[in-house]
Design an enzyme around this catalytic site. Sequence first.
Site, short mmCIF file in Angstrom:
data_model
loop_
_atom_site.label_atom_id
_atom_site.label_comp_id
_atom_site.label_asym_id
_atom_site.label_seq_id
_atom_site.Cartn_x
_atom_site.Cartn_y
_atom_site.Cartn_z
N ARG A 171 44.55 -18.74 -22.66
CA ARG A 171 44.63 -17.58 -21.79
C ARG A 171 43.33 -17.36 -21.02
O ARG A 171 43.26 -16.44 -20.21
CB ARG A 171 44.87 -16.36 -22.66
CG ARG A 171 46.01 -15.49 -22.14
CD ARG A 171 46.45 -14.70 -23.27
NE ARG A 171 47.22 -13.56 -23.07
CZ ARG A 171 48.39 -13.40 -23.70
NH1 ARG A 171 48.91 -14.37 -24.41
NH2 ARG A 171 49.01 -12.27 -23.60
N LYS B 227 58.55 -16.19 -19.91
CA LYS B 227 57.91 -17.26 -20.69
C LYS B 227 58.53 -17.41 -22.08
O LYS B 227 58.86 -18.51 -22.50
CB LYS B 227 56.43 -16.90 -20.89
CG LYS B 227 55.48 -17.91 -20.37
CD LYS B 227 54.02 -17.49 -20.52
CE LYS B 227 53.75 -16.03 -20.57
NZ LYS B 227 53.06 -15.56 -21.75
P1 AMP Z 1 51.69 -11.83 -25.81
O1 AMP Z 1 52.83 -11.60 -26.72
O2 AMP Z 1 51.44 -13.27 -25.51
O3 AMP Z 1 51.77 -10.98 -24.57
O4 AMP Z 1 50.38 -11.35 -26.60
C1 AMP Z 1 50.25 -10.01 -27.07
C2 AMP Z 1 48.77 -9.68 -27.27
O5 AMP Z 1 48.20 -10.56 -28.26
C3 AMP Z 1 47.87 -9.86 -26.05
O6 AMP Z 1 47.92 -8.75 -25.17
C4 AMP Z 1 46.51 -10.02 -26.72
O7 AMP Z 1 46.03 -8.79 -27.22
C5 AMP Z 1 46.85 -10.90 -27.92
N1 AMP Z 1 46.79 -12.33 -27.60
C6 AMP Z 1 47.84 -13.22 -27.63
N2 AMP Z 1 47.44 -14.45 -27.28
C7 AMP Z 1 46.12 -14.35 -26.98
C8 AMP Z 1 45.14 -15.27 -26.54
N3 AMP Z 1 45.45 -16.57 -26.31
N4 AMP Z 1 43.88 -14.82 -26.36
C9 AMP Z 1 43.54 -13.56 -26.59
N5 AMP Z 1 44.42 -12.62 -27.00
C10 AMP Z 1 45.71 -13.00 -27.21
#
Ligand code: AMP
Length: 223
Positions: A93, A17
């Site tokens: 999400r 992604k």
């Molecule tokens: P990512 O880099 O998108 O995998 O996000 C890393 C972490 O940030 C996730 O595991 C969540 O703890 C938090 N996070 C990011 N986006 C969201 C979201 N839309 N809703 C809730 N937590 C989020």
Amino acid sequence: MPTGVRLVVLGRQGAGKGTQCVRLSHRYAVPHISTGDMLRAAVRARTELGLEAESLMTTGELLPDDLISRMVAERLAERDATTRGFILDGYPRTVSQAEMLDTILDGELPLHCVVNLEVPTSLVLERLVSRRTCVDCGAIYSIHEPPIQGWNCDTCGGEVVQRPDDTTEAITTRLQAYERETLPLIQFYEARALLETIDGDQPADDVLAETVIAVEHRKKEMS
Ligand code: AMP
């Protein structure tokens, strides 16, 4: 070159992604809005939000829907996003976040489509444990394809490290959260006839090419 688009990109962690969102944001000259990157920047800057987010992020849990949605609403209100568009990565999400996004966009900035990058879980596990990430710009490497100069980013020179949530335990929690909270979004957007599913298990250039064809088709339909 076609400019402007309003996209959400969905996909399991490790589906590619981040890589595709960066390329799409260059292609369409729109900001790449990654909630994960925004939160990691807040953690590094030790802001109030960062301090609140850090432990949940490290264990792989999701942050509260309203907190995240407020952060996204503020970013989407900026001029680059209102005039040219955006690539949303990591948001929404949950179904509740998707409903909040509808409210934020308020019918005035309708999504062109929602891209679902499909990659089997067995493949993402291996990708995630070998993944390394630039702490400054978020560029993605792996132990199989490291930066050219030591562990410094080829693009910005930042330090390239393993993310604290790319450990086996946190990856398991994150993938479980994806299955539980994010998979229902596929149906949510399918019901709104916005979903474009792309096979993410092919070379990155092919994933991009297929995505652009789908997006262009949607843009034409909406114009
Ligand atoms: P990512 O880099 O998108 O995998 O996000 C890393 C972490 O940030 C996730 O595991 C969540 O703890 C938090 N996070 C990011 N986006 C969201 C979201 N839309 N809703 C809730 N937590 C989020």
